[in-house]
Design a protein around this motif. Structure first.
Motif, PDB file in Angstrom:
ATOM      1  N   UNK A   1       0.843  -1.210   0.000  1.00 43.89           N
ATOM      2  CA  UNK A   1       0.000   0.000   0.000  1.00 43.89           C
ATOM      3  C   UNK A   1       0.872   1.252   0.000  1.00 43.89           C
ATOM      4  N   UNK A   2       1.966   1.223   0.768  1.00 39.27           N
ATOM      5  CA  UNK A   2       2.880   2.375   0.822  1.00 39.27           C
ATOM      6  C   UNK A   2       3.513   2.614  -0.551  1.00 39.27           C
ATOM      7  N   UNK A   3       3.876   1.541  -1.246  1.00 36.64           N
ATOM      8  CA  UNK A   3       4.447   1.688  -2.581  1.00 36.64           C
ATOM      9  C   UNK A   3       3.429   2.237  -3.560  1.00 36.64           C
ATOM     10  N   UNK A   4       2.220   1.700  -3.480  1.00 29.08           N
ATOM     11  CA  UNK A   4       1.165   2.105  -4.409  1.00 29.08           C
ATOM     12  C   UNK A   4       0.851   3.595  -4.271  1.00 29.08           C
TER      13      UNK A   4
ATOM     14  N   UNK B   1      -5.535   0.698 -11.997  1.00 30.59           N
ATOM     15  CA  UNK B   1      -6.820   0.984 -11.334  1.00 30.59           C
ATOM     16  C   UNK B   1      -7.353  -0.244 -10.606  1.00 30.59           C
ATOM     17  N   UNK B   2      -7.056  -1.419 -11.137  1.00 29.96           N
ATOM     18  CA  UNK B   2      -7.510  -2.664 -10.495  1.00 29.96           C
ATOM     19  C   UNK B   2      -6.822  -2.838  -9.138  1.00 29.96           C
ATOM     20  N   UNK B   3      -5.502  -2.656  -9.115  1.00 29.44           N
ATOM     21  CA  UNK B   3      -4.793  -2.842  -7.842  1.00 29.44           C
ATOM     22  C   UNK B   3      -5.196  -1.767  -6.833  1.00 29.44           C
ATOM     23  N   UNK B   4      -5.416  -0.552  -7.329  1.00 30.02           N
ATOM     24  CA  UNK B   4      -5.836   0.527  -6.412  1.00 30.02           C
ATOM     25  C   UNK B   4      -7.173   0.182  -5.772  1.00 30.02           C
TER      26      UNK B   4
ATOM     27  N   UNK C   1      -8.407  -2.777  -5.318  1.00 32.36           N
ATOM     28  CA  UNK C   1      -8.207  -3.918  -4.405  1.00 32.36           C
ATOM     29  C   UNK C   1      -7.673  -3.435  -3.068  1.00 32.36           C
ATOM     30  N   UNK C   2      -6.814  -2.440  -3.098  1.00 38.48           N
ATOM     31  CA  UNK C   2      -6.176  -1.956  -1.868  1.00 38.48           C
ATOM     32  C   UNK C   2      -7.025  -0.936  -1.115  1.00 38.48           C
ATOM     33  N   UNK C   3      -8.202  -0.613  -1.641  1.00 38.64           N
ATOM     34  CA  UNK C   3      -9.119   0.227  -0.867  1.00 38.64           C
ATOM     35  C   UNK C   3      -9.716  -0.561   0.292  1.00 38.64           C
ATOM     36  N   UNK C   4      -9.647  -1.908   0.196  1.00 40.45           N
ATOM     37  CA  UNK C   4     -10.195  -2.732   1.265  1.00 40.45           C
ATOM     38  C   UNK C   4      -9.105  -3.030   2.281  1.00 40.45           C
TER      39      UNK C   4
ATOM     40  N   UNK D   1      -1.002 -12.661  -1.034  1.00 41.78           N
ATOM     41  CA  UNK D   1      -0.615 -12.169  -2.362  1.00 41.78           C
ATOM     42  C   UNK D   1      -1.623 -11.134  -2.837  1.00 41.78           C
ATOM     43  N   UNK D   2      -1.187 -10.330  -3.790  1.00 43.26           N
ATOM     44  CA  UNK D   2      -1.998  -9.200  -4.236  1.00 43.26           C
ATOM     45  C   UNK D   2      -3.185  -9.659  -5.061  1.00 43.26           C
ATOM     46  N   UNK D   3      -2.982 -10.734  -5.839  1.00 46.17           N
ATOM     47  CA  UNK D   3      -4.083 -11.241  -6.644  1.00 46.17           C
ATOM     48  C   UNK D   3      -5.252 -11.657  -5.753  1.00 46.17           C
ATOM     49  N   UNK D   4      -4.948 -12.100  -4.529  1.00 47.95           N
ATOM     50  CA  UNK D   4      -6.008 -12.511  -3.606  1.00 47.95           C
ATOM     51  C   UNK D   4      -6.980 -11.371  -3.342  1.00 47.95           C
ATOM     52  N   UNK D   5      -6.462 -10.165  -3.234  1.00 47.27           N
ATOM     53  CA  UNK D   5      -7.328  -8.995  -3.013  1.00 47.27           C
ATOM     54  C   UNK D   5      -8.128  -8.666  -4.273  1.00 47.27           C
ATOM     55  N   UNK D   6      -7.496  -8.864  -5.435  1.00 52.56           N
ATOM     56  CA  UNK D   6      -8.183  -8.575  -6.706  1.00 52.56           C
ATOM     57  C   UNK D   6      -9.313  -9.585  -6.930  1.00 52.56           C
TER      58      UNK D   6
END
Ligand code: CTP
Ligand code: MG
Length: 237
Positions: A96-99, A177-180, A182-185, A191-196
């Motif tokens: 999240x910090x990187x994003x 935009x997809x990763x952003x 996902x990281x709103x939650x 892994x990141x795909x898990x959030x997506x």
């Protein structure tokens, strides 16, 4: 088959986020894991070199323990197009910090420093899938062991069909935009795909690479040293 549905070819810059802020408890080394050398080079430096060698990444943001932000620049390859920011307590916090620093990205790769020997060709294949329009792309390999589910007492509760299981690697690639979204939650995930996936967005798998293995334990570190040694011997022939 999952059809491409993303922003498409040449939509904009690719930014790689490199989580390197973990402590490396399972490795048990003196330094945080990403700073442990393999063949004399810290894992983080090897991972950044691999991203540069792929030739498809415009900028790299590395997330390291807060106390190491200033010392890290000297450990990266010269001329690396990299920014260094403080990570967080969990991997999810670090990403999240990187994003938050990846403002103008069209595509984001998330690539563990601990997968230090990942071939540049794998990184390029993930980006090619994104540029072809897929919005979430992860490298994956078949699982070699039979996997069991167990209850809290360790008693087996099931045996999932192995042919439907995959072990996933990084880099995991996403339309920004997809990763952003996902990281709103606020939930954590390994892994990141898990959030997506939780957004109901299709995640495409591509064939991973055994060399993209995650260096987690002392045995993994010995394997990585042996792989690098072997490469140098081949290089000298
Ligand atoms: N990571 C991170 N921030 C954290 C935790 C992990 O940036 N708070 C990074 C690690 O540095 C690593 C990657 O995420 O590159 C994958 O995590 P893992 O292999 O679990 O590394 P560690 O968390 O360092 O190891 P351990 O779980 O054994 O402590
Ligand atoms: Mg960890």
């Amino acid at each position: 088959m999952h059809e491409p549905d993303g922003p498409g070819r040449d939509a904009g810059p690719v930014i790689a986020l490199v989580p390197a802020a973990g402590r490396g408890v399972r490795l048990g080394a003196d330094a945080p894991k990403a700073f442990v050398p393999i063949g004399g080079v810290p894992m983080l430096g090897l991972a950044v070199s691999g991203l540069m060698a792929a030739g498809v990444v415009d900028e790299i943001i590395v997330m390291v323990p807060a106390q190491l932000v200033e010392a890290t620049a000297a450990l990266l390859p010269p001329a690396a197009p990299a920014r260094i920011v403080a990570g967080g307590a969990e991997r999810t916090d670090s990403v999240r910090a990187g994003l938050a620093n990846a403002g103008d990205a069209a595509y984001v790769l998330v690539h563990d420093a601990a997968r230090a020997l990942t071939p540049p060709t794998l990184i390029a294949r993930v980006v090619a899938e994104l540029r072809a329009g897929h919005r979430a792309v992860v490298p994956a390999l078949p699982v070699v062991d039979t996997v069991k589910t167990v209850d809290s007492a360790g008693v087996v509760t099931g045996t999932p069909d192995r042919s439907a299981l995959r072990a996933v690697q990084t880099p995991q690639g996403f339309a920004a935009d997809v990763l952003r979204s996902a990281y709103e939650h606020p939930e954590a995930a390994t892994d990141d795909a898990g959030l997506v996936e939780r957004l109901g967005i299709g995640v495409r798998t591509i064939t991973g690479d055994p060399l993209a293995f995650k260096i987690t334990t002392p045995l993994d570190l010995r394997l990585a040293e042996a792989v690098l040694d072997g490469k140098q011997v081949v290089g000298r022939c």
